[in-house]
Scaffold this motif. Structure first.
Motif, short mmCIF file in Angstrom:
data_model
loop_
_atom_site.label_atom_id
_atom_site.label_comp_id
_atom_site.label_asym_id
_atom_site.label_seq_id
_atom_site.Cartn_x
_atom_site.Cartn_y
_atom_site.Cartn_z
N ALA A 39 17.57 5.41 9.22
CA ALA A 39 18.18 4.63 8.12
C ALA A 39 19.11 5.18 6.68
CB ALA A 39 18.11 3.27 8.48
N LYS A 40 18.05 6.48 6.53
CA LYS A 40 18.81 6.71 5.52
C LYS A 40 18.26 6.68 4.41
CE LYS A 40 21.75 10.61 7.69
NZ LYS A 40 20.78 10.45 8.26
N ILE A 41 17.06 5.29 3.60
CA ILE A 41 16.69 4.20 3.09
C ILE A 41 15.08 5.28 2.17
CG2 ILE A 41 15.82 2.65 2.07
CD1 ILE A 41 17.62 1.82 4.04
N PRO A 42 15.37 6.18 1.13
CA PRO A 42 14.31 6.88 1.07
C PRO A 42 13.19 6.22 0.31
CG PRO A 42 16.13 7.27 -0.39
CD PRO A 42 16.66 6.42 0.42
N VAL A 43 12.18 6.19 1.51
CA VAL A 43 10.53 5.67 0.80
C VAL A 43 9.50 6.51 -0.38
CG1 VAL A 43 8.89 4.21 1.66
CG2 VAL A 43 11.28 4.32 3.22
N TYR A 44 8.57 4.89 -1.06
CA TYR A 44 7.68 5.73 -2.05
C TYR A 44 6.45 5.27 -2.21
CZ TYR A 44 10.29 2.89 -5.70
OH TYR A 44 10.46 1.28 -6.25
N PHE A 45 5.70 5.25 -2.11
CA PHE A 45 4.29 4.53 -2.58
C PHE A 45 4.37 4.16 -3.94
CE2 PHE A 45 2.36 7.51 0.91
CZ PHE A 45 2.49 6.21 1.65
N GLY A 46 4.49 3.20 -4.67
CA GLY A 46 4.35 2.40 -5.57
C GLY A 46 3.58 2.63 -6.85
N GLY A 47 3.88 3.14 -7.63
CA GLY A 47 3.71 3.22 -9.40
C GLY A 47 2.22 3.09 -8.72
N THR A 48 1.41 1.29 -9.13
CA THR A 48 0.18 0.98 -8.95
C THR A 48 -0.70 2.27 -7.96
OG1 THR A 48 0.82 -0.90 -9.72
CG2 THR A 48 -1.61 -0.50 -8.70
N LEU A 49 0.29 2.84 -7.28
CA LEU A 49 -1.17 3.35 -6.70
C LEU A 49 -1.66 4.61 -7.08
CD1 LEU A 49 -2.59 4.07 -3.60
CD2 LEU A 49 -0.39 5.44 -2.31
N LEU A 50 0.00 5.32 -7.30
CA LEU A 50 -0.25 6.73 -8.76
C LEU A 50 -1.43 6.35 -10.09
CD1 LEU A 50 0.14 9.83 -9.38
CD2 LEU A 50 1.86 8.86 -10.22
N GLU A 51 -1.40 5.19 -10.15
CA GLU A 51 -2.46 5.12 -11.38
C GLU A 51 -3.65 5.03 -11.00
OE1 GLU A 51 -1.42 1.73 -14.12
OE2 GLU A 51 0.75 1.68 -13.04
N CYS A 52 -4.07 4.06 -9.32
CA CYS A 52 -5.59 4.84 -9.20
C CYS A 52 -6.46 6.44 -8.76
CB CYS A 52 -5.67 3.60 -7.75
SG CYS A 52 -5.16 1.86 -7.57
N PHE A 53 -4.80 7.08 -8.83
CA PHE A 53 -5.32 8.03 -8.11
C PHE A 53 -5.85 9.14 -9.62
CE2 PHE A 53 -3.83 7.86 -4.19
CZ PHE A 53 -4.28 9.23 -2.57
N ILE A 54 -4.90 9.47 -10.82
CA ILE A 54 -4.84 9.16 -12.09
C ILE A 54 -6.38 8.57 -12.93
CG2 ILE A 54 -4.07 9.17 -14.35
CD1 ILE A 54 -1.31 9.31 -12.82
N ALA A 55 -6.91 7.50 -12.54
CA ALA A 55 -7.78 7.09 -13.07
C ALA A 55 -8.81 7.58 -11.82
CB ALA A 55 -7.68 5.43 -12.18
N ARG A 56 -9.26 8.46 -10.71
CA ARG A 56 -9.96 8.24 -10.49
C ARG A 56 -10.00 10.39 -10.88
NH1 ARG A 56 -8.84 3.85 -7.80
NH2 ARG A 56 -10.64 2.85 -6.73
#
Length: 135
Positions: A39-56
């Motif tokens: 449908a040409k709608i871009p998707v991204y994972f929310g920022g909280t998930l990235l924060e979890c990766f950064i915290a680890r």
């Protein structure tokens, strides 16, 4: 996910966030991503998930995850994880070399009050670091 839901929402939705899909994975994540892509709608994972990766200390693993799911957008936030603004901007800059970055300004802590002039300053700095939009 019903294909017709995406078809009906197409005129109103320009990007879709999926935070819970990885914290509570479904068997159909690839199918959902394909429906949005078709449908040409871009998707991204929310920022909280990235924060979890950064915290680890797993930022490089997050970059590999973007590749694995063929995502072209990412959200950078610091609403759950305390970090210096300069550090956040460094992550934005690194992400922007790989994907389109949406940045979130603010905190999930309702006791943390950020004055408007500070929000404006942070938004400008994050755009300068490579964010496409600030949300």
């Amino acid at each position: 996910m019903d294909r017709t839901i995406v078809d009906r929402a197409y005129d109103y939705q320009w990007v879709e966030s999926h935070d819970l899909e990885l914290t509570c994975p479904t068997n159909h994540l690839w199918l959902k991503l394909k429906i949005y892509r078709d449908a040409k709608i871009p998707v991204y994972f929310g920022g909280t998930l990235l924060e979890c990766f950064i915290a680890r200390n797993q930022f490089e693993d997050y970059l590999r995850l973007l590749d694995e799911f063929q995502l072209q957008y990412a959200e950078m936030s610091d609403g759950s994880l305390e970090m210096e603004h300069e550090e956040k901007c460094n992550y934005i800059n690194r992400l922007s070399k790989k994907v389109t970055v949406l940045s979130e300004v603010g905190s999930k802590d309702d006791k943390k009050i950020i004055p408007p002039y500070k929000w404006i300053e942070q938004m400008k700095t994050e755009l300068g670091a490579g964010a496409w939009k600030v949300i």
